[in-house]
Scaffold this motif. Sequence first.
Motif, short mmCIF file in Angstrom:
data_model
loop_
_atom_site.label_atom_id
_atom_site.label_comp_id
_atom_site.label_asym_id
_atom_site.label_seq_id
_atom_site.Cartn_x
_atom_site.Cartn_y
_atom_site.Cartn_z
N THR A 121 0.87 -1.17 0.00
CA THR A 121 0.00 0.00 0.00
C THR A 121 0.91 1.23 0.00
O THR A 121 1.50 1.59 1.01
N ILE A 122 1.03 1.83 -1.16
CA ILE A 122 2.03 2.88 -1.37
C ILE A 122 1.44 4.24 -1.01
O ILE A 122 0.38 4.63 -1.50
N ALA A 123 2.15 4.95 -0.17
CA ALA A 123 1.70 6.28 0.26
C ALA A 123 2.31 7.39 -0.58
O ALA A 123 1.70 8.43 -0.79
N SER A 124 3.54 7.17 -1.05
CA SER A 124 4.22 8.22 -1.81
C SER A 124 5.37 7.63 -2.59
O SER A 124 5.75 6.47 -2.40
N GLY A 125 5.92 8.45 -3.47
CA GLY A 125 7.10 8.05 -4.21
C GLY A 125 7.98 9.25 -4.41
O GLY A 125 7.52 10.38 -4.57
N HIS A 126 9.28 9.02 -4.40
CA HIS A 126 10.23 10.11 -4.64
C HIS A 126 11.46 9.51 -5.30
O HIS A 126 12.07 8.57 -4.78
#
Length: 456
Positions: free
Chosen positions: A33-38
């Motif tokens: 469950t991905i909250a963000s990416g950078h």
Amino acid sequence: MIADDQWRRRDLQVLWHPCTQMAEHPDPLPLLTIASGHGAYLVDHSGKRYLDAVSSWWVNLFGHAEPRIAEAVARQAKKLSQVILAGASHEPAVELAEQLLQLAPRDPDREPLAKVFYADNGSAGIEVALKMAFHWFRNRGDQLRTRFVSLHNGYHGETLGALAVGDVPLYRRVYAPLLAEPLFVRSPDAFGTDPKIASTMALDDLRRTLEQCGETVCAVILEPLVQCAGGMRMHSPDYLKGARALCDQYGVFLIADEIAVGFGRTGTLFACEQAAIQPDFLCLSKGLTGGTLPLAAVITTQSVYDGFLDRSRERAFLHSHSYTGNALACAAALQTLRILKDDAIIETNRERTQWLANAANTLDGHGIVCERRQTGMIVAFELSPDGTPNSEYADPARAGLRAYRYALEHGVLLRPLGNVLYWMPPYCVDQGDIEKLATVTQGAIAELAQHGEWPQ
């Protein structure tokens, strides 16, 4: 912040995920469950980071949340988000088409690519090219040309037309009764053999097929240099040169599916450049917007375009998508092209390509790696129980799942293609990221060697 396991429960109550046997969620198939990416990393709701080694299904070029693309989309959203492209136009669609035509592969001895038709995903782009090729001949009064030539082990998407010209059994077999039947020919895939020999044998098969059936064929469709979903199998540019010549000899179109391999993945902006050929239809998607918004483009010649000009509506190309040429997606694509140029991505990727090669070298000699192959920023490791091309796992998908789970536990998102592990990272990875990728991949291979699914 809602905990990771709560998001997972909510997800499984309402979502049906693509390309997934949902009975395997959440065990044995983990659900992130991905909250963000950078940059090159994704972050889940528990704060764990994952190196995105597959560019989120090969779409992400420069890293997640690339600020220049985000700003370009935000600027465009304040002006125009969407307008019907039938009977209307807008600046981003026109400017993007102009730039794509400037960048498209060129053969000085051929009529240049001159027109762009937009779709909203890769499969739809393939459908456009197939329909155009067929309809062009029909408009000329040629009723015989109703078939396509496709390569064994090729993949072009999962809508019915695109699926029909693919040859990956996992996707095709169930829907076979619904599909048109292409003429499948030998792949130039060089697995376990010399690339030039593989190309020669494949071209001989293509020649025989066109000799026998060429008058019924609209087009040959292929993935230049790498058959991606077919296990990252790779071939020589010699095959592309030969296929282009045979298409010309027998008067059929050549469709280049560069949806996965375009925009620098193979070491040149487009894979066709490495064979110095120009297709009749160039299909683009995935990296076109840098991994931000869905968009596809099919690029063809003025002669193809002219073949649809008539007072008859039936002779027009009546294909559409509600979001054709979406202004936000076109703005993202324009910024993607700017970054490719301003950051000299093709040039700087040469160093990253060498980093990948050096890291992959550390996996040589492992007992179950029967072949390592690389084309540009794509690296693949073919695994087999005894390390030879002739042996197979009892259940390749189960073997891949074990490697997938191991990698996730160690902070890397791999998505094996059966018994093939591969790297296709975004172009922002540094040496440390690649060293981590190699270390975790080596651990996944060791885990599989110890606990793999062996033939009975």
